[in-house]
Design an enzyme around this catalytic site. Structure first.
Site, short mmCIF file in Angstrom:
data_model
loop_
_atom_site.label_atom_id
_atom_site.label_comp_id
_atom_site.label_asym_id
_atom_site.label_seq_id
_atom_site.Cartn_x
_atom_site.Cartn_y
_atom_site.Cartn_z
NE ARG A 513 35.99 31.66 41.80
CZ ARG A 513 36.90 31.39 40.67
NH1 ARG A 513 36.22 30.83 39.56
NH2 ARG A 513 37.98 31.88 40.71
CD1 TRP A 559 44.30 35.50 47.00
CD2 TRP A 559 44.68 36.34 45.06
NE1 TRP A 559 43.46 36.65 46.75
CE2 TRP A 559 43.72 37.01 45.45
CE3 TRP A 559 44.98 36.57 43.68
CZ2 TRP A 559 42.99 38.34 44.90
CZ3 TRP A 559 44.38 37.75 43.01
CH2 TRP A 559 43.55 38.59 43.72
CG ASP A 597 48.10 44.08 38.35
OD1 ASP A 597 48.11 45.27 38.39
OD2 ASP A 597 47.93 43.30 37.62
CD GLU A 603 42.37 38.73 49.25
OE1 GLU A 603 41.74 39.54 48.50
OE2 GLU A 603 42.48 37.61 49.14
CG HIS A 639 44.76 47.15 39.46
ND1 HIS A 639 43.82 47.93 39.52
CD2 HIS A 639 44.07 45.87 39.93
CE1 HIS A 639 42.50 47.33 39.37
NE2 HIS A 639 42.86 46.07 39.42
CB CYS A 641 40.76 44.65 43.41
SG CYS A 641 41.70 43.95 42.00
CD GLU A 663 35.78 48.86 43.72
OE1 GLU A 663 34.75 49.30 43.28
OE2 GLU A 663 36.01 49.30 44.97
CG HIS A 692 33.21 43.96 39.44
ND1 HIS A 692 33.66 45.23 39.64
CD2 HIS A 692 34.23 43.07 39.85
CE1 HIS A 692 35.01 45.27 40.03
NE2 HIS A 692 35.39 43.73 40.22
CB CYS A 724 39.08 45.35 37.89
SG CYS A 724 40.01 44.19 38.53
N1 GLN Z 1 46.34 42.85 35.77
C1 GLN Z 1 45.05 42.13 36.09
C2 GLN Z 1 43.84 42.10 35.12
O1 GLN Z 1 43.96 43.05 34.45
C3 GLN Z 1 44.89 42.59 37.44
C4 GLN Z 1 43.80 41.75 37.80
C5 GLN Z 1 43.21 42.16 39.05
O2 GLN Z 1 43.44 43.25 39.65
N2 GLN Z 1 42.61 41.27 40.09
O3 GLN Z 1 43.31 41.07 34.94
ZN ZN Z 2 41.49 44.63 39.88
#
Ligand code: GLN
Ligand code: ZN
Length: 754
Positions: A513, A559, A597, A603, A639, A641, A663, A692, A724
Site C-alpha cells: 500500500r 497527512w 475531523d 500521530e 472525530h 480514530c 474509537e 474495521h 469510525c
Molecule cells: N468523516 C470521515 C469518514 O467518516 C472520518 C474518517 C476518519 O476518521 N478517518 O470517513
Molecule cells: Zn475515524
C-alpha cells in the site's frame, strides 16, 4: 574512505513495480520466481542509482517484500509459534497479511511516520538464532555491481522495544538476543573484509530511561567486541543521551538526523574519535535542500571535528519520500523546481559533500548547483507561494478568533433547544460504503468520460437514498455520506490554494500500500466554498439535522508534505483560517451541526516530550480558530480514530468541541477508564462497534455496550455511533449493524424511561 551515506532507500520501485508484483503474486496470477525476479531487478536498479550518484555507503537489506521487522524476525528465528505449520514465503506473508487459517500480526506506525511495521511478538522461550541468507544474497548482488555495501539491520534494543513481549521478560529476551546478534555480526563480517554494519536504534530518540541507556551500553560493548565496523543510526529526532553512551563504546560512528533532530550534539562522539554521519538531506520531506546552507552547517561541524570524521548523508531512510521526479510530467514547472525526491536527494548529498571537501564539481553538478540556488531563491519570493492577504490574516489573529464566546455549559443548552435531539442521540461518523461503482463514477468524471451534470445526478441519487435509509433507520443526526470524496485530505487539498498534487509521488505506507500525500507548498487559502453545495443539498432533503463534514487543520498537515520554509505552526494557522471560512459558510447556509475531523491529531505528536507543548499549542489553537467563527447554538463535533488518550486528554478537552466521537470498540473500553478517572467536559460518542471488521454486532451486545458506557459517563452526555467512518465497509453489513445500533439505543432509552 567513505564520505557519503544513505540510511536506506525506497524499495517499492519508481513505478511501484514491487506493489504490482506482490499483488499479482497474492492473487495467484504470478509465481514466486516471477516475484523474486522483479525484486532482484529492483534492488539492482536501486543500487545503481546510488552508485551512479557517487554514494559511498549504500545499504543492502533495506529491501523487503513487506516489512523489515518481519525480515528481522525471520533472520533471528523469532517468528511466533502459531505460524509454525508454514514455511518460506507462505509463512512470511501469513504473518504480514494473514491467510485462511492464520490471522495477520499486528501492524503499527513506525515512530511518527506514515510507514507501518509488523509488531514482533517475542517469547523468552523462543529458540533465537541468526540466519543471514537474505543478507548474503543481497550482499552478493551488490558486489556483482562493483559496490561494497553496508548492511542494515534493526538494532537489538530497538527491535525488542518495538516488539510485544507475549511471554517472559524483556530483560531475558535482550540477554538471549545478545549472543544471537554477536553471531549475526560474525556471519556478516565473514562475507567480506571490513563489512560495515548499520544498526538502527531510533528507539533512543523517544525519551529513553536511564535503564534503557544502561542496556544500550551493555549491548554495544558486547557487539563491538565482535566487530568495530558498526555504525548506529538514530533518526526522526535527536538522541543526545544515546550519543553520549555510544561514544563510550567501540562503535565506529553514528548516523544522526540533523533535520528533525537539529539539537543532536556530536561533541561526545567527536571527542571519543568516532565518525559522525551528518544527516542533512531530509528523508522525510520533498523540498530541495538549501545546499549552500548545508555546506555552511557542515563547516560549523568541521570546527569541532576533523573533516575525515565527518560523513554527509540523509537524515533517515529515503523510504519516506517518493522515488524520482522523472515521472512528474504534468506538474507546474516552478513547483517541480522546488522539489527533490529520493533520486534527486542522492545528488544533493553528493554535491554538498564535494563542496564541503573542496572538490571540483563536474559541469553537470555545477548546473545542478545553479538550479538549486535558483530554486532556493525563487521559493523566497514566488507569488505562487507568498500571498500577503493570507500572511496578514495570520498575523492579525487575536485571542477572540479562537474563542467560542460562551462557555460550553451554556452553549450546549442553546444547542439542545436548537437541535432537539433525544437522549442518547444516534449518528454516524460521515462516510458510507464506497462501492466499486461509486469509485468508477468519480474516476469517469475526473477523466472527462461523463459530464459534471451526469456525475452530480448520480451522486445526488445516492445521497437521497442514504438520507432515506438513515430516516428509515431512525438515526437522529444525519450525514450526507461523503460520496463525492476520494479521501478526506485530498478532497480538500484539491480545492485549496497553496496545495499541489503529484502524479507519481507515492510513498509506501505498508506492504504494497502506497499513499500520495498532498504537497503544501505555499500560503494556504480557500478560494471558494468546498462542501456547502453538497451539505445544503443533503439538508434540503430532511428535517433532521444534517452534519457538515470537514477535515481539521492538524490532520490536513499530518497527512501532507508540509513546506519547510516557515514554521509548521504558521502553515497550521493558515490551514485553520481556510477551513474556518468553510465552517462559517456552512453555518450561513443553514447547517446547524459541523464536524471537523482530527483523525490524525495524535500521530502528529513529536517524539520527544519537550517538544509536545509546542505542537499542542498550534494544533489546539488551530482547531479553535477553525471552529470559533460560529454562533454558540451551532454545534461543533470532532472525530478521532484512536483511543490512547491518557496523555492527551487535557489537549483534547482544550479543543473545546461540543461533541467528540472516538474509537473505542477495538480497545476493550480501555478509554473509558480515563473518563471514569477524570471526567470530560463535552458530549461524547465512544464508538459502540468496530467498523474495521465486517462482523455485524447483535442488538444484545450493543445494549450491553451502551450500558457499559452509561456506567462511566453521564447519560445526558452520551452519543451512540460506530467508531469510525463506514467507507471501507460493504452494504450487507452496514445496514444491519446500524439497525441493531438504533434498536439497542431504543431499548436502553426505554429502560431508562426516557
Ligand atoms: N468523516 C470521515 C469518514 O467518516 C472520518 C474518517 C476518519 O476518521 N478517518 O470517513
Ligand atoms: Zn475515524
Amino acid at each position: 574512505m567513505a564520505n557519503t551515506y544513505v540510511v536506506g532507500f525506497p524499495r517499492i520501485g519508481e513505478q511501484r513495480e514491487l506493489k504490482r508484483a506482490l499483488e499479482a503474486y497474492w492473487a495467484g496470477k504470478s509465481s514466486q520466481e516471477e516475484l523474486k525476479s522483479v525484486a532482484s531487478d529492483l534492488r539492482k536498479r536501486h543500487l545503481i542509482y546510488q552508485k551512479n550518484a557517487g554514494i559511498d555507503l549504500i545499504s543492502v537489506n533495506d529491501f523487503s517484500f513487506y516489512d523489515n521487522m518481519i525480515d528481522a524476525m525471520v533472520m533471528l528465528n523469532a517468528t511466533p509459534e502459531k505460524y509454525a505449520d508454514l514455511e518460506g514465503m507462505d509463512k512470511y506473508f501469513a504473518m504480514a497479511r494473514g491467510d485462511k487459517d492464520h490471522k495477520a500480526m499486528e501492524m503499527t506506525k513506525w515512530f511518527n511516520t506514515n510507514y507501518h511495521y509488523i509488531v514482533p511478538e517475542l517469547d523468552e522461550n523462543m529458540d533465537f538464532k541468526a540466519t543471514i541468507d537474505k543478507i548474503k544474497a543481497e550482499y552478493a548482488e551488490a558486489k556483482e555491481l562493483g559496490i561494497t555495501p553496508k548492511v542494515n539491520f534493526i538494532g537489538l534494543v530497538t527491535f525488542v522495544k518495538l516488539s510485544k513481549v507475549v511471554n517472559g521478560s524483556e530483560n531475558v529476551i535482550i540477554e538471549k538476543l545478545i549472543p544471537v546478534y554477536e553471531d549475526l555480526i560474525k556471519q556478516i563480517s565473514a562475507l567480506d573484509e571490513n563489512v560495515t554494519i548499520q544498526f538502527d536504534e531510533s528507539y533512543f530518540v523517544t525519551n529513553p530511561t536511564e535503564i534503557d541507556l544502561e542496556t544500550l551500553k551493555k549491548v554495544y560493548d558486547r557487539l563491538t567486541a565482535v566487530s568495530d565496523n558498526i555504525f548506529v543510526a538514530t533518526y526522526f529526532e535527536h538522541s543526545n543521551e544515546a550519543n553520549e553512551v555510544l561514544a563510550k563504546t567501540n562503535i565506529e560512528g553514528m548516523f544522526l538526523d540533523f533535520v528533525a533532530g537539529a539539537e543532536n550534539s556530536v561533541k561526545a562522539l567527536v571527542e571519543a574519535g568516532k565518525k559522525v554521519g551528518i544527516g542533512i538531506v531530509n528523508g522525510r520531506n520533498v523540498w530541495v535542500n538549501d545546499i549552500k546552507e548545508s555546506v555552511k552547517f557542515l563547516e560549523g561541524i568541521a570546527e569541532v571535528a576533523d573533516k575525515d570524521q565527518i560523513l554527509v548523508g540523509t537524515s533517515c531512510s529515503l523510504l519516506h519520500v517518493p522515488f524520482t521526479l522523472k515521472y512528474e510530467e504534468k506538474m507546474d514547472e516552478d513547483i517541480k523546481s522546488w522539489l527533490s525526491y529520493a533520486v534527486e536527494k542522492l545528488n544533493e548529498v553528493k554535491i554538498i559533500n564535494k563542496l564541503f571537501r573542496g572538490e571540483e564539481l563536474t559541469a553537470e553538478e555545477k548546473a545542478d548547483l545553479v538550479a538549486n540556488e535558483e530554486a532556493v531563491a525563487t521559493r523566497k519570493t514566488s507569488e505562487k507561494i507568498h500571498d500577503t492577504i493570507v500572511k496578514d490574516r495570520v498575523s492579525n489573529l487575536t485571542a477572540k478568533d479562537s474563542d467560542r464566546g460562551m462557555p460550553f455549559e451554556e452553549r450546549i443548552k442553546l444547542q439542545h433547544e436548537n437541535l432537539k435531539y433525544p437522549i442518547l442521540p444516534t449518528t454516524t461518523i460521515g462516510s458510507f460504503p464506497q462501492t466499486p461503482e461509486l469509485r468508477k463514477l468519480r474516476r469517469d468524471f475526473k477523466n472527462g468520460v461523463i459530464s459534471e451534470e451526469a456525475y452530480e445526478t448520480e451522486i445526488k441519487k445516492m445521497t437521497d437514498d442514504l438520507i432515506k435509509l438513515q430516516e428509515d433507520l431512525d438515526i437522529d443526526v444525519l450525514v450526507h455520506g461523503e460520496y463525492e470524496r476520494n479521501d478526506m485530505v485530498e478532497y480538500f487539498g484539491e480545492q485549496l490554494s497553496g496545495v499541489a498534487f503529484s502524479q507519481n509521488g507515492w510513498v509506501q505506507s505498508y506492504g504494497s500500500r502506497c499513499v500520495k500525500p498532498p504537497l503544501i507548498f505555499g500560503d494556504v487559502s480557500r478560494p471558494k466554498a468546498m462542501t456547502v453545495k453538497w451539505s445544503t443539498y443533503a439538508q434540503s432533503k430532511t428535517n433532521r439535522p444534517m452534519k457538515g463534514m470537514l477535515t481539521g487543520p492538524a490532520t490536513m498537515l499530518n497527512w501532507s508534505f508540509v513546506r519547510d520554509d516557515q514554521p509548521r505552526s504558521v502553515t497550521g494557522y493558515q490551514m485553520s483560517l481556510a477551513i474556518r471560512d468553510e465552517v462559517n459558510d456552512l453555518e450561513a447556509a443553514g447547517i446547524k451541526v459541523i464536524q471537523v475531523d482530527e483523525a490524525a491529531l495524535r500521530e502528529g505528536y513529536p517524539l520527544r516530550n519537550d517538544k509536545k507543548a509546542e505542537y499542542e499549542k498550534w494544533a489546539i489553537e488551530g482547531f479553535k480558530i477553525t471552529t470559533s467563527g460560529v454562533r454558540p447554538e451551532t454545534q461543533i463535533h470532532t472525530h478521532m480514530c484512536y483511543s490512547e488518550f491518557s496523555d492527551i486528554m487535557d489537549a483534547i478537552e482544550a479543543m473545546d468541541a461540543d461533541v467528540i466521537s472516538i474509537e473505542n470498540a477495538r480497545s476493550d473500553n480501555s478509554l473509558l477508564e480515563i473518563f471514569k478517572e477524570r471526567g470530560y467536559k463535552g458530549e461524547i460518542g465512544p464508538g459502540v462497534y468496530d467498523i474495521h471488521s465486517p462482523r455485524i454486532p447483535s442488538t444484545e451486545e450493543l445494549v450491553e455496550q451502551i450500558e457499559e458506557l452509561i456506567k462511566v459517563l453521564p447519560v445526558e452526555k452520551l452519543w451512540v455511533n460506530p467508531d469510525c467512518g463506514l467507507k471501507t465497509r460493504k452494504w450487507p453489513e452496514t445496514t444491519p449493524s446500524l439497525k441493531n445500533m438504533v434498536e439497542a439505543t431504543k431499548i436502553v432509552r426505554a429502560k431508562l424511561n426516557k
